[in-house]
Design an enzyme around this catalytic site. Sequence first.
Site, PDB file in Angstrom:
ATOM      1  N   HIS A  64      27.312  43.294  30.718  1.00  0.00           N
ATOM      2  CA  HIS A  64      28.274  44.115  31.471  1.00  0.00           C
ATOM      3  C   HIS A  64      29.673  44.001  30.880  1.00  0.00           C
ATOM      4  O   HIS A  64      30.115  42.944  30.438  1.00  0.00           O
ATOM      5  CB  HIS A  64      28.228  43.798  32.971  1.00  0.00           C
ATOM      6  CG  HIS A  64      28.845  42.520  33.438  1.00  0.00           C
ATOM      7  ND1 HIS A  64      30.184  42.405  33.729  1.00  0.00           N
ATOM      8  CD2 HIS A  64      28.294  41.325  33.732  1.00  0.00           C
ATOM      9  CE1 HIS A  64      30.430  41.187  34.183  1.00  0.00           C
ATOM     10  NE2 HIS A  64      29.305  40.516  34.188  1.00  0.00           N
ATOM     11  N   ASP A 176      34.034  36.803  31.133  1.00  0.00           N
ATOM     12  CA  ASP A 176      32.991  37.219  32.064  1.00  0.00           C
ATOM     13  C   ASP A 176      33.207  38.692  32.390  1.00  0.00           C
ATOM     14  O   ASP A 176      34.057  39.024  33.213  1.00  0.00           O
ATOM     15  CB  ASP A 176      33.044  36.355  33.325  1.00  0.00           C
ATOM     16  CG  ASP A 176      32.006  36.733  34.367  1.00  0.00           C
ATOM     17  OD1 ASP A 176      31.070  37.477  34.015  1.00  0.00           O
ATOM     18  OD2 ASP A 176      32.146  36.292  35.512  1.00  0.00           O
ATOM     19  N   GLU A 209      29.236  45.366  37.339  1.00  0.00           N
ATOM     20  CA  GLU A 209      28.455  44.180  37.719  1.00  0.00           C
ATOM     21  C   GLU A 209      29.220  43.281  38.677  1.00  0.00           C
ATOM     22  O   GLU A 209      28.625  42.703  39.595  1.00  0.00           O
ATOM     23  CB  GLU A 209      28.055  43.399  36.454  1.00  0.00           C
ATOM     24  CG  GLU A 209      27.026  42.296  36.697  1.00  0.00           C
ATOM     25  CD  GLU A 209      27.623  40.946  37.067  1.00  0.00           C
ATOM     26  OE1 GLU A 209      26.842  40.027  37.381  1.00  0.00           O
ATOM     27  OE2 GLU A 209      28.869  40.792  37.052  1.00  0.00           O
ATOM     28  N   GLU A 210      30.521  43.143  38.475  1.00  0.00           N
ATOM     29  CA  GLU A 210      31.289  42.202  39.296  1.00  0.00           C
ATOM     30  C   GLU A 210      31.356  42.609  40.765  1.00  0.00           C
ATOM     31  O   GLU A 210      31.677  41.787  41.617  1.00  0.00           O
ATOM     32  CB  GLU A 210      32.711  42.047  38.737  1.00  0.00           C
ATOM     33  CG  GLU A 210      32.790  41.379  37.376  1.00  0.00           C
ATOM     34  CD  GLU A 210      32.356  39.923  37.393  1.00  0.00           C
ATOM     35  OE1 GLU A 210      32.224  39.346  38.500  1.00  0.00           O
ATOM     36  OE2 GLU A 210      32.142  39.341  36.319  1.00  0.00           O
ATOM     37  N   ASP A 234      24.786  37.299  29.866  1.00  0.00           N
ATOM     38  CA  ASP A 234      25.930  37.054  30.745  1.00  0.00           C
ATOM     39  C   ASP A 234      26.468  35.671  30.423  1.00  0.00           C
ATOM     40  O   ASP A 234      26.033  35.031  29.464  1.00  0.00           O
ATOM     41  CB  ASP A 234      25.516  37.172  32.212  1.00  0.00           C
ATOM     42  CG  ASP A 234      26.646  37.652  33.125  1.00  0.00           C
ATOM     43  OD1 ASP A 234      27.751  37.075  33.034  1.00  0.00           O
ATOM     44  OD2 ASP A 234      26.443  38.590  33.909  1.00  0.00           O
ATOM     45  N   HIS A 321      36.315  33.231  36.033  1.00  0.00           N
ATOM     46  CA  HIS A 321      37.160  34.020  36.941  1.00  0.00           C
ATOM     47  C   HIS A 321      38.577  33.450  37.016  1.00  0.00           C
ATOM     48  O   HIS A 321      39.152  33.276  38.090  1.00  0.00           O
ATOM     49  CB  HIS A 321      36.528  34.097  38.336  1.00  0.00           C
ATOM     50  CG  HIS A 321      35.391  35.066  38.412  1.00  0.00           C
ATOM     51  ND1 HIS A 321      34.992  35.671  39.586  1.00  0.00           N
ATOM     52  CD2 HIS A 321      34.564  35.556  37.446  1.00  0.00           C
ATOM     53  CE1 HIS A 321      33.963  36.476  39.338  1.00  0.00           C
ATOM     54  NE2 HIS A 321      33.694  36.412  38.048  1.00  0.00           N
TER      55      HIS A 321
END
Length: 355
Positions: A64, A176, A209-210, A234, A321
Amino acid sequence: MTSAHDFLKRLLDSPGPSGFEIAPARVWREEVQSFADELRADAHGNSVGIVNPSGAPRLMFAGHIDEIGLQLTHVDEEGFCYFAGIGGWDPQVLVGQRVVIVGPKGPVHGVIGKKAPHLMKKDEFDKVSQIIDLWIDIGAANREEALQRVRVGDPAVLDAASQDFPGGRLVSRSIDNRIGAYVVAEALRLLAKDRPKHASVHAVATTREEIAYTGGGARTSAVGIDPQVALVVDVTHATDWPGADKKQGGDHKLGGGPVFSRGSAVNPVVFEMLLRCAEEEQIPYTVQAAPRDTGTDADAIHNALRGIPTGLVSVPNRYMHSPNEMVAIVDLERSARLLAAFARKLTPKSDFVPR
């Protein structure tokens, strides 16, 4: 700097939170078109590069391309901008950060403001900040001036450019999972040079995706491709930082190679094939238990259509994150090589029914 490394940094530095992935998707397609047999995009924002389009079976690589971010919700009379989070934030990370807003006329720089500690009462000082307590200051004198540069609904990301660290480490926001989109592109590049005998390989930079890992772009692209097998790339939490609980998270180090999920969304035949590929390619790896959802695009793909045999390859990542996530470059290279090796093993008779 190699062309692949330059591609990676351009990807990481392009602002593209979930639902607003246009800029990094454009970078991805510009790179992939130089070696893919076919290239396309869909209405959901997914980008697809294909090598050997008439081959069989169809193999889908999914990484993603979105990242967590912010979205403007209100501009007050003094020109201060209020916002909501896109994806999962620890609000403490946001305090005092610089941001880039994707405005209608181009990038707009701002800073996230909060009452200074000197002005706080004790109960305020001890209180954990929430997003609702924060605002973005773009230097506007009033609402009218601010609205000449931004609009409600504009997305934003933290202003944290990628940096190379010693020891082959890379630090950036959006690791990410912009690096997942990078890895599937690099795997496709390897397959364009040393083509698979049988498989048709579809590398996808998926969206959303998030905010929708059980659906989003992974599900819509899987339905469009209808693959016989899929590999998702991922990140996962590295456990080589002070205080990490390896009893729960496993033992995964930066530079320790890809991490293979086992259980949940992962097809056991695909899992064992990944292990064999890693051993044959002399790629170090670790295994991660996934007794429930994986929290990745694998959850959307493995039960799409009639069910798609799916594997999950993850890259160890520190400080997920945050503005400064960290990975080892060698793990990206190994993951791309692993995916290419998997693709070359496939034949039209490959069978993924567990027996």
